[in-house]
Write an enzyme that holds these catalytic residues in place. Sequence first.
Site, PDB file in Angstrom:
ATOM      1  N   GLU A  65      57.513  57.655  30.722  1.00 55.36           N
ATOM      2  CA  GLU A  65      57.935  58.070  29.378  1.00 55.36           C
ATOM      3  C   GLU A  65      58.627  59.430  29.417  1.00 55.36           C
ATOM      4  OE1 GLU A  65      58.211  56.596  26.568  1.00 55.36           O
ATOM      5  OE2 GLU A  65      57.226  54.726  27.137  1.00 55.36           O
ATOM      6  N   TYR A 148      56.031  61.229  19.780  1.00 55.72           N
ATOM      7  CA  TYR A 148      56.461  59.924  20.301  1.00 55.72           C
ATOM      8  C   TYR A 148      55.720  59.591  21.608  1.00 55.72           C
ATOM      9  CZ  TYR A 148      58.811  56.482  23.014  1.00 55.72           C
ATOM     10  OH  TYR A 148      59.029  55.389  23.794  1.00 55.72           O
ATOM     11  N   ASP A 166      61.105  54.822  19.387  1.00 55.86           N
ATOM     12  CA  ASP A 166      62.211  55.414  20.146  1.00 55.86           C
ATOM     13  C   ASP A 166      63.540  54.941  19.547  1.00 55.86           C
ATOM     14  OD1 ASP A 166      62.514  52.807  20.940  1.00 55.86           O
ATOM     15  OD2 ASP A 166      62.365  53.184  23.090  1.00 55.86           O
ATOM     16  N   CYS A 239      69.067  43.366  20.425  1.00 56.90           N
ATOM     17  CA  CYS A 239      69.535  44.101  19.242  1.00 56.90           C
ATOM     18  C   CYS A 239      70.270  45.358  19.716  1.00 56.90           C
ATOM     19  CB  CYS A 239      68.352  44.456  18.348  1.00 56.90           C
ATOM     20  SG  CYS A 239      68.863  44.972  16.700  1.00 56.90           S
ATOM     21  N   CYS A 246      72.065  38.100  17.798  1.00 54.02           N
ATOM     22  CA  CYS A 246      71.090  37.696  16.777  1.00 54.02           C
ATOM     23  C   CYS A 246      70.598  36.262  16.967  1.00 54.02           C
ATOM     24  CB  CYS A 246      71.683  37.872  15.388  1.00 54.02           C
ATOM     25  SG  CYS A 246      72.121  39.578  15.046  1.00 54.02           S
ATOM     26  N   CYS A 249      67.426  36.286  18.788  1.00 56.68           N
ATOM     27  CA  CYS A 249      66.393  37.214  18.310  1.00 56.68           C
ATOM     28  C   CYS A 249      65.249  36.472  17.621  1.00 56.68           C
ATOM     29  CB  CYS A 249      67.031  38.207  17.343  1.00 56.68           C
ATOM     30  SG  CYS A 249      65.839  39.332  16.615  1.00 56.68           S
ATOM     31  N   CYS A 255      65.957  38.856   8.974  1.00 53.89           N
ATOM     32  CA  CYS A 255      66.496  40.186   9.244  1.00 53.89           C
ATOM     33  C   CYS A 255      67.531  40.503   8.161  1.00 53.89           C
ATOM     34  CB  CYS A 255      67.145  40.221  10.626  1.00 53.89           C
ATOM     35  SG  CYS A 255      68.104  41.717  10.889  1.00 53.89           S
TER      36      CYS A 255
HETATM   37  S1  SF4 Z   1      68.560  39.507  13.858  1.00 54.25           S
HETATM   38 FE1  SF4 Z   1      68.383  41.642  13.194  1.00 54.25          FE
HETATM   39  S2  SF4 Z   1      66.803  42.532  14.517  1.00 54.25           S
HETATM   40 FE2  SF4 Z   1      67.477  40.611  15.474  1.00 54.25          FE
HETATM   41  S3  SF4 Z   1      69.137  41.187  16.902  1.00 54.25           S
HETATM   42 FE3  SF4 Z   1      70.099  40.673  14.949  1.00 54.25          FE
HETATM   43  S4  SF4 Z   1      70.267  42.618  13.868  1.00 54.25           S
HETATM   44 FE4  SF4 Z   1      68.772  42.903  15.498  1.00 54.25          FE
END
Ligand code: SF4
Length: 397
Positions: A65, A148, A166, A239, A246, A249, A255
């Site tokens: 870290e 953090y 972060d 992301c 996306c 994701c 989102c």
């Molecule tokens: S859906 Fe949202 S959180 Fe997922 S990669 Fe796309 S912008 Fe990022």
Amino acid sequence: MTLYGGMTLSGAASKRKKASSFEHEQATAARPALLLHWYDRHRRRLPWRPLAGERADPYSVWLSEIMLQQTGVKTVGPYFEKFLTRWPDVAALGRASLDDVLRMWAGLGYYSRARNLHACAVAVLRNHGGVFPDTEEGLRTLPGIGPYTAAAIAAIAFGRRTMPVDGNIERVVSRLFAVEEPLPQAKPLIQQLATTLLGPTRAGDMKSRAGDVQSGAGDVKSRAGDSAQALMDLGSSICTPKKPACALCPLNDDCAARIRGDQEAFPRKAPKKSGELRCGAAFVVTRGDELLVRTRPEKGLLGGMTEVPGSDWLAGHDDKAALKQAPLLKGVAGWRRKAGVVTHVFTHFPLELVVYTAKVATRTGAPEGMRWVPIATLRDEALPNVMRKAIAHGLGE
Ligand code: SF4
């Protein structure tokens, strides 16, 4: 207007609204488990990260870290391995000399981190019997451990239910919730929203989709470190700042930024004030196969690091003023100005250095506060990158 079943139009609309808000709540509640489920399948292999199901070593978590502050994973990897081989635990590092630590750190930049790293190891050894405190509060009393890092160690190494935020996590969270407030003001809000991704505080609160995947992901409340690392991995691999993937994701269903189609506009940022250019001179003096160097003052930028003598860094180039600060050496009739400049960008300002060179006779003594070091052993000196560049330029490499 009456529709079938005696329901009014506004009644139908309100029911749809309620249904959609219920779906949204369900999707929101599912996020922590979806995230862990994704992490269990796609977690990055990193030198400091234990295998799934293994316990994280607090020393490795802390070391990585600190190294990862302002430095990328690829650069940190070899340094982490080197440190771990040389000092396998915090007690060994606490017994090392600061000079040795600075030498091993050379090239990683931001040297105050290395000084704090050493001070922290000494404090853990002397005040805590060589064992890291296992709470955020305890960790924050140690040198170089801010909010953090304390949260990261507490969550990853000790399973404390806290979320370290972060840059990667900031990006994911600001997109997921479409946080309109710009950074850095948005930090407290993002911290609060990120904490919701740790999942419910009581077992059994997970519902619907979350329930489907929870068995694969394990107990959400005991996996704070994994939740944090899942978000870090998501931010670094999917992301991403540009062109987030996306479709891959696990949180794409609800989102907010993806639904609006302006993912790259988040996180919002206040206009940046870039630091003013500073200029100075560096004097590369050789005596046979030796180079003249000195040590910077302990406090301040590049504190305690090795450098070639140089002038002050000011707003513009002023050759006459710079040459007045050249080291006083017998036998230097004139300084040779190398063509071009050396450029370097620090966090707060860019720097341009003009490099002057001179060669002196073998018996020339070093001015007060300076010393001769063999050029062949320069790699062992705690030289910051800017000085490596100036020396390379001066020696004509
Ligand atoms: S859906 Fe949202 S959180 Fe997922 S990669 Fe796309 S912008 Fe990022």
